[in-house]
Write a protein that holds these residues in place. Structure first.
Motif, PDB file in Angstrom:
ATOM      1  N   ASP A  37       0.999  -1.133   0.002  1.00  0.00           N
ATOM      2  CA  ASP A  37      -0.013   0.144   0.034  1.00  0.00           C
ATOM      3  C   ASP A  37       0.697   1.307  -0.049  1.00  0.00           C
ATOM      4  N   GLN A  38       2.217   1.042  -0.260  1.00  0.00           N
ATOM      5  CA  GLN A  38       3.073   2.297  -0.090  1.00  0.00           C
ATOM      6  C   GLN A  38       3.829   2.574  -1.308  1.00  0.00           C
ATOM      7  N   LYS A  39       4.544   3.710  -1.243  1.00  0.00           N
ATOM      8  CA  LYS A  39       5.112   4.272  -2.472  1.00  0.00           C
ATOM      9  C   LYS A  39       6.730   3.992  -2.256  1.00  0.00           C
ATOM     10  N   VAL A  40       7.428   3.879  -3.105  1.00  0.00           N
ATOM     11  CA  VAL A  40       8.939   3.618  -2.968  1.00  0.00           C
ATOM     12  C   VAL A  40       9.751   4.659  -4.171  1.00  0.00           C
ATOM     13  N   PHE A  41      10.643   4.957  -4.059  1.00  0.00           N
ATOM     14  CA  PHE A  41      11.603   5.502  -5.035  1.00  0.00           C
ATOM     15  C   PHE A  41      12.586   4.638  -5.835  1.00  0.00           C
ATOM     16  N   ASN A  47      18.120  -0.513  -7.361  1.00  0.00           N
ATOM     17  CA  ASN A  47      17.351  -0.757  -6.305  1.00  0.00           C
ATOM     18  C   ASN A  47      16.260   0.368  -6.011  1.00  0.00           C
ATOM     19  N   LEU A  48      15.527   0.050  -5.027  1.00  0.00           N
ATOM     20  CA  LEU A  48      14.480   0.746  -4.511  1.00  0.00           C
ATOM     21  C   LEU A  48      14.611   1.268  -3.000  1.00  0.00           C
ATOM     22  N   VAL A  49      14.023   2.338  -2.811  1.00  0.00           N
ATOM     23  CA  VAL A  49      14.060   3.022  -1.472  1.00  0.00           C
ATOM     24  C   VAL A  49      12.697   3.278  -0.954  1.00  0.00           C
ATOM     25  N   ARG A  50      12.297   2.751   0.465  1.00  0.00           N
ATOM     26  CA  ARG A  50      10.959   3.224   0.755  1.00  0.00           C
ATOM     27  C   ARG A  50      11.464   4.165   2.145  1.00  0.00           C
ATOM     28  N   VAL A  51      11.076   5.346   2.040  1.00  0.00           N
ATOM     29  CA  VAL A  51      11.239   6.415   3.097  1.00  0.00           C
ATOM     30  C   VAL A  51       9.945   6.300   4.017  1.00  0.00           C
ATOM     31  N   ALA A  52      10.261   5.979   5.209  1.00  0.00           N
ATOM     32  CA  ALA A  52       9.044   5.786   6.110  1.00  0.00           C
ATOM     33  C   ALA A  52       9.321   7.024   7.386  1.00  0.00           C
ATOM     34  N   PRO A  98       8.118   9.507  -6.622  1.00  0.00           N
ATOM     35  CA  PRO A  98       7.680   8.044  -6.096  1.00  0.00           C
ATOM     36  C   PRO A  98       6.489   7.136  -6.871  1.00  0.00           C
ATOM     37  N   ILE A  99       6.613   5.833  -6.725  1.00  0.00           N
ATOM     38  CA  ILE A  99       5.910   4.964  -7.563  1.00  0.00           C
ATOM     39  C   ILE A  99       5.505   3.908  -6.493  1.00  0.00           C
ATOM     40  N   ARG A 100       3.995   3.506  -6.940  1.00  0.00           N
ATOM     41  CA  ARG A 100       3.448   2.810  -5.869  1.00  0.00           C
ATOM     42  C   ARG A 100       4.289   1.431  -5.931  1.00  0.00           C
ATOM     43  N   ALA A 104       6.060  -0.770  -9.266  1.00  0.00           N
ATOM     44  CA  ALA A 104       7.629  -1.153  -9.409  1.00  0.00           C
ATOM     45  C   ALA A 104       7.794  -2.801  -9.342  1.00  0.00           C
ATOM     46  N   LEU A 105       7.192  -3.248  -8.553  1.00  0.00           N
ATOM     47  CA  LEU A 105       7.011  -5.055  -8.617  1.00  0.00           C
ATOM     48  C   LEU A 105       6.865  -5.368  -9.917  1.00  0.00           C
ATOM     49  N   ARG A 106       5.693  -4.900 -10.294  1.00  0.00           N
ATOM     50  CA  ARG A 106       5.444  -5.560 -11.546  1.00  0.00           C
ATOM     51  C   ARG A 106       6.436  -4.974 -12.840  1.00  0.00           C
ATOM     52  N   ASN A 107       7.142  -3.906 -12.521  1.00  0.00           N
ATOM     53  CA  ASN A 107       7.851  -3.474 -13.520  1.00  0.00           C
ATOM     54  C   ASN A 107       9.193  -4.164 -13.604  1.00  0.00           C
ATOM     55  N   TYR A 108       9.582  -4.771 -12.522  1.00  0.00           N
ATOM     56  CA  TYR A 108      10.860  -5.465 -12.217  1.00  0.00           C
ATOM     57  C   TYR A 108      10.408  -6.850 -12.863  1.00  0.00           C
ATOM     58  N   TYR A 109       9.432  -7.439 -12.694  1.00  0.00           N
ATOM     59  CA  TYR A 109       8.930  -8.742 -12.816  1.00  0.00           C
ATOM     60  C   TYR A 109       8.730  -8.820 -14.352  1.00  0.00           C
ATOM     61  N   GLU A 110       8.445  -7.626 -15.040  1.00  0.00           N
ATOM     62  CA  GLU A 110       8.316  -7.650 -16.577  1.00  0.00           C
ATOM     63  C   GLU A 110       9.707  -7.017 -17.319  1.00  0.00           C
ATOM     64  N   GLY A 111      10.665  -6.856 -16.379  1.00  0.00           N
ATOM     65  CA  GLY A 111      12.067  -6.355 -16.856  1.00  0.00           C
ATOM     66  C   GLY A 111      12.109  -5.149 -17.382  1.00  0.00           C
TER      67      GLY A 111
END
Length: 112
Positions: A37-41, A47-52, A98-100, A104-111
């Motif tokens: 439910d969060q956004k990452v960069f 890699n990605l970063v989640r700033v919380a 930021p991206i949900r 990001a997970l889908r983008n990595y999965y799809e390359g």
């Protein structure tokens, strides 16, 4: 003077135990559970970063959690590479838009 009880070997280097980072790391399971439910960069370093916002001794601080995603077949794996409160980062980070996390997970999965 460094308390030698706080010094440990981490594979290739000698490191110093950091109480602040340890205390903040106790909140990582909840942070990871909430990722869908969060956004990452994107960091610009594959890699990605989640700033919380995390509580550090009762004080709110930005907590940067660096994540790596990897795909093997149809399976995705996520690794926590590192996590730091903002005041311990060597350079001030400059992240893009930021991206949900699920996007990001889908983008990595799809390359992408």
């Amino acid at each position: 003077m460094v308390d030698t009880a706080l010094v440990f070997m981490d594979h290739k280097q000698v490191r110093l135990f950091d109480k602040t980072r340890y205390e903040l790391s106790l909140g990582l399971p909840a942070l990871i559970e909430a990722l869908p439910d969060q956004k990452v960069f994107h960091t610009g370093h594959h890699n990605l970063v989640r700033v919380a916002i995390a509580a550090n001794s009762g004080v709110a601080t930005d907590y940067h959690v660096f994540l790596a995603l990897a795909r093997k077949g149809k399976r995705m794996t996520m690794f926590i590479e590192s996590a730091y409160p903002a005041d311990l980062l060597e350079d001030k980070p400059k992240y893009g838009k930021p991206i949900r996390f699920l996007v990001a997970l889908r983008n990595y999965y799809e390359g992408n």
